[in-house]
Each structure stands twice: as structure tokens, then as C-alpha cells.
Design a protein around this motif. Structure first.
Motif: not given
Ligand code: DC
Length: 230
Positions: A35-36, A39-40, A101-102, A105, A111, A132-133, A182, A186, A189
Motif C-alpha cells: 500500500s506504501g 502513496y508513493r 511521501v509522509s 500521506s 487517504r 501503516r493502517d 518518517r 507516520d 499524523r
Molecule cells: O511503506 P513505505 O515506506 O513505502 O510507505 C511510504 C509512506 O507512505 C510512508 O512514509 C507512510 C505512508 N503510508 C501510509 O501512510 N499508509 C500506508 N498504508 C502505507 C504507507
């Protein structure tokens, strides 16, 4: 009833969530979704189009121009990320994207847009999704939830080596700083901060090999799957 389950893997940046998720998805024949990467991909779109993250709050319609897909690459045995039809798997991993990216996100518009897509992907089960969620918001009913963590310096070292291997010129201190920043963003937020779901199992992999982690997680997954088949 399907005997497949959904597996949610959450945790800090660079603690190997993706690798673990990919390994267990492969063993179980499930779909792995990072899922990251979504967001990327949104962050990359903003960079390319010169959109400041804050502009989305004024004009959320710009998100309607973003199409994100995952396609399986049999050579890499990996679901690669496509942004509006273009393979952006490598572009989304660079520091330029990591730096914003943070922030991206934290935007509730982003979101809401991505969580709806993630829920849709998981509706037929058989998905291992990391983020993350995932255990708290995306799949609150996931049959197995794993919360991963590892010491900050160890995570920075792993990410540093990964970037170096890809030929990306970067200093260790810069990577460490980015990870600390980050982690903070993360976890602090306002919308869906990183936190362990109450029913998640913690996996601290500071001193575990990838194989040890995969073995343990697969044992958990198979235990849950067989309980669902009863
Ligand atoms: O897993 P990653 O490091 O590639 O994720 C990139 C950014 O995306 C990370 O800083 C937090 C955000 N992210 C998020 O807020 N919710 C998610 N489900 C996945 C990633």
C-alpha cells in the motif's frame, strides 16, 4: 465460503514488511499489495505535475486523474506499480519521493481515495497487504494482523544497502534522518497514524533473518487458515 483470509502487515519504515508480505503471499498463492507504493505513486504524480501536496485540499478533483494498478512481473516475482499505465516501480523508490511521501500521506483526501481502492482489492480475500493502517483502517476484520518493528539503526542500514545496491548515491546519515522523520510523521499524523491494532501480533525482526521471519509468519497464517476451514 472462501477459505482464504486477508493478512494485514503494519509497521515502521524499512523494517522488511514488504519482503515478508511478498514471501508469505508467494507461499500461500495470495496477492501481495504494497500500500506504501500507492502513496508513493501519488507523490510521484505530484512531483511530475508540479502539484504542492497542500493544493489537493483545495482541489481534490486532481486525484481523479490518477490511476494506480499492480501487474505481476514473473521475472521479478513481484506485483509492480503502474501510474497511469506506466511502470513506475523504480521511480517511486528514490529519495525524491521518500522525502515527500509522509507529507502526502497525511492528507485525508489522499487517504480516503487510496483506502477505498485498497478495501476493494481485499474484498474477495486472499490478499497480503502491508502498510501503516491496514490492520486498523483498511482491513479491520483481517483474520491475521502482524505488527512489525526493528531497531532504527538496523532499519536505516538495511535501506542504505538496498539503495546502494540499486546504484543510488546516498549517505547513511541522510537515510537515518529520513527514517527518523518518517517514523515521527507516520506515528503522529492526525489521520490513521501508525499504531498497532489491538489484535495484532508483534514481530520484532532486529535479529531475525528473512527466512526465520517468513517461517514464523507462515506458521501463524496456516494456523489461522486451518481454523477457518473447520
Ligand atoms: O511503506 P513505505 O515506506 O513505502 O510507505 C511510504 C509512506 O507512505 C510512508 O512514509 C507512510 C505512508 N503510508 C501510509 O501512510 N499508509 C500506508 N498504508 C502505507 C504507507
Amino acid at each position: 465460503m472462501s477459505s482464504k483470509i486477508n493478512i494485514a502487515i503494519d509497521g515502521h519504515s524499512s523494517c522488511g514488511k514488504g519482503t515478508l508480505a511478498k514471501n508469505i503471499a508467494k507461499e500461500l498463492g495470495y496477492t501481495f499489495i504494497d500500500s506504501g507504493a500507492m502513496y508513493r505513486a501519488v507523490s510521484l504524480y505530484f512531483i511530475r505535475e508540479g502539484i504542492a501536496p497542500g493544493e489537493v485540499q483545495e482541489d481534490p478533483a486532481v486525484l481523479g486523474n490518477i490511476k494506480i494498478e499492480f501487474k505481476f512481473n514473473p521475472d521479478r516475482e513481484y506485483f509492480e506499480t503502474y501510474l497511469n499505465g506506466e511502470n513506475v516501480e523504480d521511480d517511486i523508490r528514490g529519495l525524491e519521493v521518500s522525502k515527500i511521501v509522509s507529507k502526502v500521506s497525511t492528507l485525508s483526501e489522499v487517504r480516503t481515495f487510496l483506502v477505498a481502492k485498497q478495501k476493494e482489492i481485499g474484498k474477495n480475500k486472499g490478499v497480503v497487504m502491508d502498510g501503516r493502517d491496514i490492520g486498523t483502517v483498511v482491513f479491520p476484520d483481517a483474520e491475521l494482523k502482524i505488527f512489525m518493528t526493528a531497531a532504527t539503526e538496523i532499519r536505516a542500514q538495511r535501506r542504505f544497502e538496498e539503495l546502494k545496491k540499486k546504484g543510488i548515491d546516498v549517505h547513511f546519515e541522510e537515510v537515518l534522518h529520513n527514517i527518523r522523520e518518517r517514523d515521527y510523521l507516520d506515528s503522529h499524523r492526525q489521520h490513521s497514524p501508525l499504531k498497532k491494532a489491538e489484535d495484532a501480533i508483534t514481530l520484532d525482526n532486529s535479529s531475525m533473518t528473512k527466512e526465520e521471519q517468513a517461517r514464523l509468519a507462515l506458521k501463524w497464517a496456516k494456523g489461522v487458515i486451518s481454523a477457518y476451514q473447520l
